[in-house]
Design a protein around this motif. Structure first.
Motif, PDB file in Angstrom:
ATOM      1  N   SER A  64       1.348   3.540   1.960  1.00  0.00           N
ATOM      2  CA  SER A  64       0.099   2.985   1.733  1.00  0.00           C
ATOM      3  C   SER A  64      -0.847   3.757   1.453  1.00  0.00           C
ATOM      4  CB  SER A  64      -0.537   1.990   3.039  1.00  0.00           C
ATOM      5  OG  SER A  64       0.386   0.821   2.984  1.00  0.00           O
ATOM      6  N   SER A  65      -1.051   4.882   2.329  1.00  0.00           N
ATOM      7  CA  SER A  65      -2.164   5.755   2.308  1.00  0.00           C
ATOM      8  C   SER A  65      -2.015   6.790   0.673  1.00  0.00           C
ATOM      9  CB  SER A  65      -2.361   7.114   3.297  1.00  0.00           C
ATOM     10  OG  SER A  65      -0.963   7.636   3.534  1.00  0.00           O
ATOM     11  N   VAL A  66      -0.784   6.676   0.360  1.00  0.00           N
ATOM     12  CA  VAL A  66      -0.481   7.395  -0.834  1.00  0.00           C
ATOM     13  C   VAL A  66      -1.160   6.665  -2.254  1.00  0.00           C
ATOM     14  CG1 VAL A  66       1.412   7.581  -2.637  1.00  0.00           C
ATOM     15  CG2 VAL A  66       1.737   8.742  -0.259  1.00  0.00           C
ATOM     16  N   VAL A  67      -1.167   5.545  -2.083  1.00  0.00           N
ATOM     17  CA  VAL A  67      -1.481   4.645  -3.224  1.00  0.00           C
ATOM     18  C   VAL A  67      -3.126   4.085  -2.927  1.00  0.00           C
ATOM     19  CG1 VAL A  67       0.924   3.588  -3.997  1.00  0.00           C
ATOM     20  CG2 VAL A  67      -0.599   2.377  -2.026  1.00  0.00           C
ATOM     21  N   LEU A  68      -3.550   4.156  -1.772  1.00  0.00           N
ATOM     22  CA  LEU A  68      -4.850   3.873  -1.771  1.00  0.00           C
ATOM     23  C   LEU A  68      -5.918   4.404  -2.675  1.00  0.00           C
ATOM     24  CD1 LEU A  68      -4.974   3.404   2.136  1.00  0.00           C
ATOM     25  CD2 LEU A  68      -4.848   1.607   0.325  1.00  0.00           C
ATOM     26  N   GLY A  69      -5.551   5.618  -2.970  1.00  0.00           N
ATOM     27  CA  GLY A  69      -6.494   6.627  -3.776  1.00  0.00           C
ATOM     28  C   GLY A  69      -6.626   5.787  -5.274  1.00  0.00           C
ATOM     29  N   ILE A  70      -5.704   5.061  -5.712  1.00  0.00           N
ATOM     30  CA  ILE A  70      -5.857   4.390  -7.055  1.00  0.00           C
ATOM     31  C   ILE A  70      -6.998   3.461  -7.026  1.00  0.00           C
ATOM     32  CG2 ILE A  70      -4.470   2.580  -8.538  1.00  0.00           C
ATOM     33  CD1 ILE A  70      -2.263   3.980  -7.484  1.00  0.00           C
ATOM     34  N   VAL A  71      -7.499   3.000  -6.009  1.00  0.00           N
ATOM     35  CA  VAL A  71      -8.554   2.267  -5.980  1.00  0.00           C
ATOM     36  C   VAL A  71      -9.834   2.893  -5.340  1.00  0.00           C
ATOM     37  CG1 VAL A  71      -7.558   0.019  -5.901  1.00  0.00           C
ATOM     38  CG2 VAL A  71      -7.996   0.784  -3.722  1.00  0.00           C
ATOM     39  N   GLY A  72      -9.776   4.151  -5.142  1.00  0.00           N
ATOM     40  CA  GLY A  72     -10.846   5.161  -4.599  1.00  0.00           C
ATOM     41  C   GLY A  72     -11.266   5.140  -3.270  1.00  0.00           C
ATOM     42  N   ALA A  73      -9.808   4.793  -2.388  1.00  0.00           N
ATOM     43  CA  ALA A  73      -9.927   5.115  -0.994  1.00  0.00           C
ATOM     44  C   ALA A  73      -9.100   6.338  -0.469  1.00  0.00           C
ATOM     45  CB  ALA A  73      -9.346   3.603  -0.420  1.00  0.00           C
ATOM     46  N   GLY A  74      -9.647   7.390  -1.348  1.00  0.00           N
ATOM     47  CA  GLY A  74      -9.249   8.643  -0.794  1.00  0.00           C
ATOM     48  C   GLY A  74      -7.660   9.018  -0.752  1.00  0.00           C
ATOM     49  N   GLY A  75      -7.272  10.197  -0.568  1.00  0.00           N
ATOM     50  CA  GLY A  75      -5.864  10.528  -0.648  1.00  0.00           C
ATOM     51  C   GLY A  75      -5.311  11.222  -1.643  1.00  0.00           C
ATOM     52  N   ILE A  76      -4.133  11.235  -1.937  1.00  0.00           N
ATOM     53  CA  ILE A  76      -3.358  11.773  -3.213  1.00  0.00           C
ATOM     54  C   ILE A  76      -3.490  10.913  -4.274  1.00  0.00           C
ATOM     55  CG2 ILE A  76      -1.077  11.031  -2.396  1.00  0.00           C
ATOM     56  CD1 ILE A  76      -1.873  14.646  -3.942  1.00  0.00           C
ATOM     57  N   GLY A  77      -3.541   9.535  -3.996  1.00  0.00           N
ATOM     58  CA  GLY A  77      -3.495   8.573  -4.879  1.00  0.00           C
ATOM     59  C   GLY A  77      -4.687   8.607  -6.216  1.00  0.00           C
ATOM     60  N   GLN A  78      -5.734   9.351  -5.623  1.00  0.00           N
ATOM     61  CA  GLN A  78      -6.676   9.566  -6.501  1.00  0.00           C
ATOM     62  C   GLN A  78      -6.270  10.656  -7.752  1.00  0.00           C
ATOM     63  OE1 GLN A  78      -9.802   9.689  -3.572  1.00  0.00           O
ATOM     64  NE2 GLN A  78     -11.181   8.994  -4.984  1.00  0.00           N
ATOM     65  N   GLU A  79      -5.556  11.711  -7.168  1.00  0.00           N
ATOM     66  CA  GLU A  79      -5.180  12.759  -8.140  1.00  0.00           C
ATOM     67  C   GLU A  79      -4.124  12.087  -9.151  1.00  0.00           C
ATOM     68  OE1 GLU A  79      -5.710  16.126  -8.460  1.00  0.00           O
ATOM     69  OE2 GLU A  79      -7.556  15.510  -7.171  1.00  0.00           O
ATOM     70  N   LEU A  80      -3.302  11.209  -8.308  1.00  0.00           N
ATOM     71  CA  LEU A  80      -2.162  10.547  -9.371  1.00  0.00           C
ATOM     72  C   LEU A  80      -2.722   9.904 -10.557  1.00  0.00           C
ATOM     73  CD1 LEU A  80       0.671  10.358  -9.581  1.00  0.00           C
ATOM     74  CD2 LEU A  80       0.630   8.547  -8.095  1.00  0.00           C
TER      75      LEU A  80
ATOM     76  N   VAL B  64      -2.962  16.315   2.474  1.00  0.00           N
ATOM     77  CA  VAL B  64      -3.375  16.638   3.930  1.00  0.00           C
ATOM     78  C   VAL B  64      -4.308  15.575   4.346  1.00  0.00           C
ATOM     79  CG1 VAL B  64      -4.618  18.054   5.698  1.00  0.00           C
ATOM     80  CG2 VAL B  64      -2.956  19.192   4.186  1.00  0.00           C
ATOM     81  N   GLU B  65      -5.394  15.342   3.537  1.00  0.00           N
ATOM     82  CA  GLU B  65      -6.085  14.052   3.634  1.00  0.00           C
ATOM     83  C   GLU B  65      -5.446  12.795   3.650  1.00  0.00           C
ATOM     84  OE1 GLU B  65     -10.353  13.262   1.795  1.00  0.00           O
ATOM     85  OE2 GLU B  65      -8.693  12.484   0.440  1.00  0.00           O
ATOM     86  N   THR B  66      -4.392  12.495   2.807  1.00  0.00           N
ATOM     87  CA  THR B  66      -3.442  11.345   2.978  1.00  0.00           C
ATOM     88  C   THR B  66      -2.863  11.243   4.310  1.00  0.00           C
ATOM     89  OG1 THR B  66      -2.945  11.662   0.603  1.00  0.00           O
ATOM     90  CG2 THR B  66      -1.552  10.188   1.710  1.00  0.00           C
ATOM     91  N   LEU B  67      -2.337  12.368   4.727  1.00  0.00           N
ATOM     92  CA  LEU B  67      -1.726  12.279   6.109  1.00  0.00           C
ATOM     93  C   LEU B  67      -2.530  11.933   7.305  1.00  0.00           C
ATOM     94  CD1 LEU B  67       1.034  15.060   5.844  1.00  0.00           C
ATOM     95  CD2 LEU B  67       1.378  12.903   6.054  1.00  0.00           C
ATOM     96  N   GLN B  68      -3.968  12.603   6.927  1.00  0.00           N
ATOM     97  CA  GLN B  68      -5.013  12.280   8.185  1.00  0.00           C
ATOM     98  C   GLN B  68      -5.220  10.911   7.995  1.00  0.00           C
ATOM     99  OE1 GLN B  68      -7.965  15.188   6.670  1.00  0.00           O
ATOM    100  NE2 GLN B  68      -7.633  16.392   8.617  1.00  0.00           N
ATOM    101  N   ILE B  69      -5.496  10.259   6.775  1.00  0.00           N
ATOM    102  CA  ILE B  69      -5.680   8.838   6.709  1.00  0.00           C
ATOM    103  C   ILE B  69      -4.694   7.973   7.458  1.00  0.00           C
ATOM    104  CG2 ILE B  69      -5.732   6.870   5.077  1.00  0.00           C
ATOM    105  CD1 ILE B  69      -7.138   8.866   3.053  1.00  0.00           C
ATOM    106  N   ALA B  70      -3.165   8.348   7.231  1.00  0.00           N
ATOM    107  CA  ALA B  70      -2.284   7.567   7.694  1.00  0.00           C
ATOM    108  C   ALA B  70      -2.183   7.836   9.230  1.00  0.00           C
ATOM    109  CB  ALA B  70      -1.147   7.996   7.170  1.00  0.00           C
ATOM    110  N   LEU B  71      -2.276   8.969   9.834  1.00  0.00           N
ATOM    111  CA  LEU B  71      -2.285   9.501  11.270  1.00  0.00           C
ATOM    112  C   LEU B  71      -3.574   8.434  11.735  1.00  0.00           C
ATOM    113  CD1 LEU B  71      -0.944  12.769  11.393  1.00  0.00           C
ATOM    114  CD2 LEU B  71       0.390  11.022  12.076  1.00  0.00           C
ATOM    115  N   VAL B  72      -4.776   8.887  11.579  1.00  0.00           N
ATOM    116  CA  VAL B  72      -5.809   8.254  12.196  1.00  0.00           C
ATOM    117  C   VAL B  72      -5.962   6.864  12.143  1.00  0.00           C
ATOM    118  CG1 VAL B  72      -8.541   8.386  12.212  1.00  0.00           C
ATOM    119  CG2 VAL B  72      -7.066  10.650  11.648  1.00  0.00           C
ATOM    120  N   GLY B  73      -5.606   6.502  10.938  1.00  0.00           N
ATOM    121  CA  GLY B  73      -5.788   4.818  10.811  1.00  0.00           C
ATOM    122  C   GLY B  73      -4.691   4.060  11.574  1.00  0.00           C
TER     123      GLY B  73
END
Lengths: 281, 275
Positions: free
Chosen positions: A227-243, A91-100
C-alpha cells in the motif's frame, strides 16, 4: 449401566439407515425464485463483460504500444543522484509501512476486544466498535490517503495515517475473530475464580491467540508495504510520488528503475515475513 | 502442604472484612438451596425444585446420570449461571436469580472451582495458570502471569503446586502436561487462595481410571487436611461411595435421595441410572 444402550430412543427410518441422506435432503432446491436470481446474476455479469472487459481488437492493438513503452523503459536509470533520491524515498516508504503497521496493530487490539462477541465489555454496544472496524476496512486505502492529504497536507504523515487506519481495519477484524474462536474453557475457569473481563483477555485469550495475532500482523505488514508504495500517487509520501512524476514527465527509464526497486522491496519483505512466521510459529 | 495450613497472605481481603458475610452459626449450613429451578430458554426444567443444605467440612457427591442436572446445580450454587426460581445461600450470601457483583466478588474470594476439562491456558506455564487462580483476590494485572506476580503470590502458587505433587513441573507449558497432571494444576489453581469451599465438576470424568482415582484421592486429602467443604459431581458410583461423606442423587433435575455414603451400596445407587 449395562442397559443404557437399550434405553436410547429408537433410531430407525431411512435417514438413520443411510448415512448422509439427511445431508442430501438439506441441499438447496432450485426454486423459481432462485432460478430467476441466477439468470439475473448471469445477465449482469455478461453486460459488465460487454461494458468493461478488453476486446480482442483492443488487446491486439495495444501490443505494439506496450512493446514501444517497454523499449523506452529499458535500460533502467542508473544515475547516482537519482538512485540516491530513490533510495531515500524507498526508506520513507518502508518507514510509512512499519510505523503505520505498528500503530495500526496497537489501535486494532482494543478495537478487536471491544467488538468481540462474548468478550467485549461494551455488551450490546459492541456494534459501535465493530462498525468502526468495518468502516476502516471497507474504505479503500487510496480513499483514506486522499482524505488524510486533505486533512494534514501532502507527505509521509498522510501516508502513515492511511496505513494506520488500513491496518486497524484489517487486524481489527481478524484479531476479533481469533478472540471469539479461542477456547472458552479457560475463560470460564478464570471467571469462576473472579477474573474481570480485562483479566480474562490478558490471561486466557491473548496467550491462546498469540500465533494468530503474529500471523495476521505479518500479513498486515506485507499489505502495508504494498500500500505504501502506491500512496505517493495521491501525494501521501513514499516512492509512489517519484513513480508518478517519472510517468508524468515521460522519464520511462526512471520509472522502470523504481518499479524494479519496488519489486525487490516487496519480495524481500515477503521473504522476511515468511522467515519470521516460521521462527515464531 | 504444611505451609498451606497456615493462613495464606492471599486470604487477606484487601477490602477488609466483608460485613455481608457474618460468621455462620456452628449448625447453620454453609450452602443451602431452596426449591431451586433452572430452565434454559423454553425447554424443560433442568433443575426442578432442588432443596439442599451442606454443612461446613462435609464432602458431598452430587451423583446422577448424564443430563440429570448435577453440573447445572453446581454452577447455580456458585452463581456461574442464573437460576430461574428458588433461592441459594452460600457463605452467607443469599441470592435469587444470580449474585450481585459484590456478592460474586465475595464468593470468588472464598471458593475454588475445578472443571471437568481443567480449562488451563495451554501456551503458558503451569505456574502462571496457578497464579491466575488468585485473580479474584485483588492483585489486578499482577495475577496475569507468574513473571508479574508479587513474591507472596508466586510462593503461594508454588506451594499449591507442591500440594498437588507437581512442583517439579512448575515451568512446563500447560499443553505439555498429561490429562492427570493438567487436572492437578487446575486443582492447584483452585486452592491457591486458600478457599473455604472447593467445587469440582466431574473432575475425573476425562481421565483414565487410574488417573481419575488419583485425582479423587487428592481431592479427599486436600479437603480433609484443610477441613474444607468439598462438593463435586460425578456419574461414577465408586467415586461417590469411596470419597464422599454424603451422596445427593439427582434424576431429571430432582433430588431422588440424600444420604450418608456409609449407608449406601452400589445396589442402592443403580436405580438412578435407569430410564
Amino acid at each position: 449401566m449395562a442397559d443404557t444402550t437399550s434405553s436410547r430412543p429408537p433410531t430407525s427410518g431411512p435417514a438413520a439407515s443411510r448415512p448422509g441422506a439427511r445431508d442430501i435432503a438439506r441441499w438447496p432446491r432450485l426454486t423459481p425464485l432462485r432460478f430467476t436470481l441466477l439468470v439475473a446474476a448471469g445477465a449482469v455479469l455478461l453486460a459488465s463483460i460487454g461494458d468493461v472487459a478488453p476486446s480482442a481488437d483492443r488487446l491486439i492493438g495495444a501490443v505494439p504500444r506496450m512493446g514501444s513503452l517497454l523499449e523506452r523503459m529499458l535500460p533502467p536509470e542508473t544515475d547516482p543522484a537519482f538512485l540516491g533520491r530513490m533510495g531515500l524515498r524507498l526508506v520513507e516508504t518502508l518507514q510509512i509501512a512499519l510505523v503505520g503497521t505498528l500503530f495500526g496493530i496497537l489501535l486494532s487490539f482494543p478495537l478487536a476486544w471491544l467488538s468481540a462477541a462474548g468478550l467485549s465489555p461494551l455488551g450490546r454496544l459492541r456494534w459501535l466498535a465493530r462498525g468502526t472496524v468495518s468502516l476502516f476496512r471497507t474504505v479503500p486505502d487510496l480513499v483514506w490517503a486522499l482524505f488524510f492529504v486533505s486533512a494534514v497536507g501532502l507527505g509521509a504523515i498522510a501516508g502513515t495515517l492511511t496505513i494506520i487506519v488500513d491496518t486497524a481495519g484489517f487486524c481489527g477484524r481478524f484479531f476479533a475473530e481469533a478472540m471469539e474462536d479461542s477456547d472458552k474453557r479457560p475463560r470460564e475457569a478464570l471467571e469462576a475464580v473472579g477474573a474481570r473481563k480485562l483479566d480474562i483477555l490478558a490471561s486466557a485469550v491473548v496467550p491462546q491467540c498469540m500465533p494468530s495475532f503474529v500471523n495476521t500482523s505479518l500479513f498486515a505488514l506485507e499489505l502495508s508495504v504494498r500500500s505504501s508504495v502506491v500512496l505517493g500517487i495521491v501525494g501521501a509520501g513514499g516512492i509512489g510520488q517519484e513513480l508518478k512524476s517519472a510517468f508524468e514527465l515521460f522519464q520511462y527509464p526512471k520509472a522502470s528503475a523504481i518499479i524494479l526497486a519496488i519489486f525487490v522491496i516487496v519480495l524481500v519483505m515477503e521473504q522476511l515475513t515468511d522467515w519470521l512466521r516460521r521462527r515464531l510459529g | 502442604m504444611t505451609a498451606l495450613l497456615k493462613p495464606s497472605p492471599l486470604n487477606a481481603d484487601p477490602a477488609g472484612p466483608t460485613p455481608a458475610a457474618p460468621a455462620p452459626a456452628a449448625a447453620a449450613p454453609l450452602i443451602s438451596a431452596e426449591s431451586v429451578t433452572k430452565r434454559f430458554a423454553d425447554g424443560p426444567a433442568v433443575l426442578d425444585g432442588v432443596t439442599l443444605a451442606i454443612r461446613r467440612g462435609e464432602r458431598v457427591a452430587l451423583l446422577g446420570a448424564n443430563g440429570a442436572g448435577k453440573s447445572t446445580l453446581l454452577r447455580a450454587l456458585v452463581g456461574l449461571i442464573p437460576i430461574t426460581g428458588g433461592a441459594v445461600e452460600i457463605l452467607g450470601q443469599r441470592f435469587t436469580r444470580q449474585p450481585t457483583a459484590r456478592q460474586r466478588a465475595t464468593l470468588r474470594r472464598r471458593l475454588g472451582f475445578v472443571f471437568q476439562f481443567h480449562g488451563l491456558v495451554g501456551r503458558t506455564s503451569a505456574l502462571s495458570n496457578v497464579v491466575n487462580g488468585a485473580m479474584g483476590q485483588g492483585h489486578g494485572w499482577r495475577s496475569w502471569h507468574q513473571s508479574l506476580a508479587p513474591a507472596a503470590l508466586r510462593d503461594a502458587a508454588l506451594e499449591a503446586l507442591e500440594a498437588v505433587g507437581l512442583a517439579d513441573r512448575a515451568t512446563a507449558r500447560a499443553d505439555t502436561l498429561s490429562g492427570g497432571q493438567s487436572q492437578r494444576v487446575a486443582i492447584a489453581r483452585a486452592i491457591v487462595h486458600g478457599p473455604d469451599l472447593l467445587f469440582a465438576d466431574e473432575p475425573a470424568a476425562s481421565l483414565d481410571p487410574a488417573a481419575g482415582l488419583d485425582i479423587m484421592r487428592l481431592f479427599t486429602r486436600l479437603a480433609a487436611d484443610q477441613a474444607r467443604t468439598l462438593v463435586y459431581t460425578t456419574h461414577d458410583m465408586r467415586h461417590a461411595l469411596e470419597h464422599a461423606d454424603r451422596i445427593v442423587a439427582l434424576k431429571a433435575g430432582r433430588v431422588v435421595f440424600d444420604a450418608a455414603a456409609t449407608d449406601l451400596s452400589e445396589r442402592d445407587l443403580e436405580p438412578i441410572y435407569r430410564g
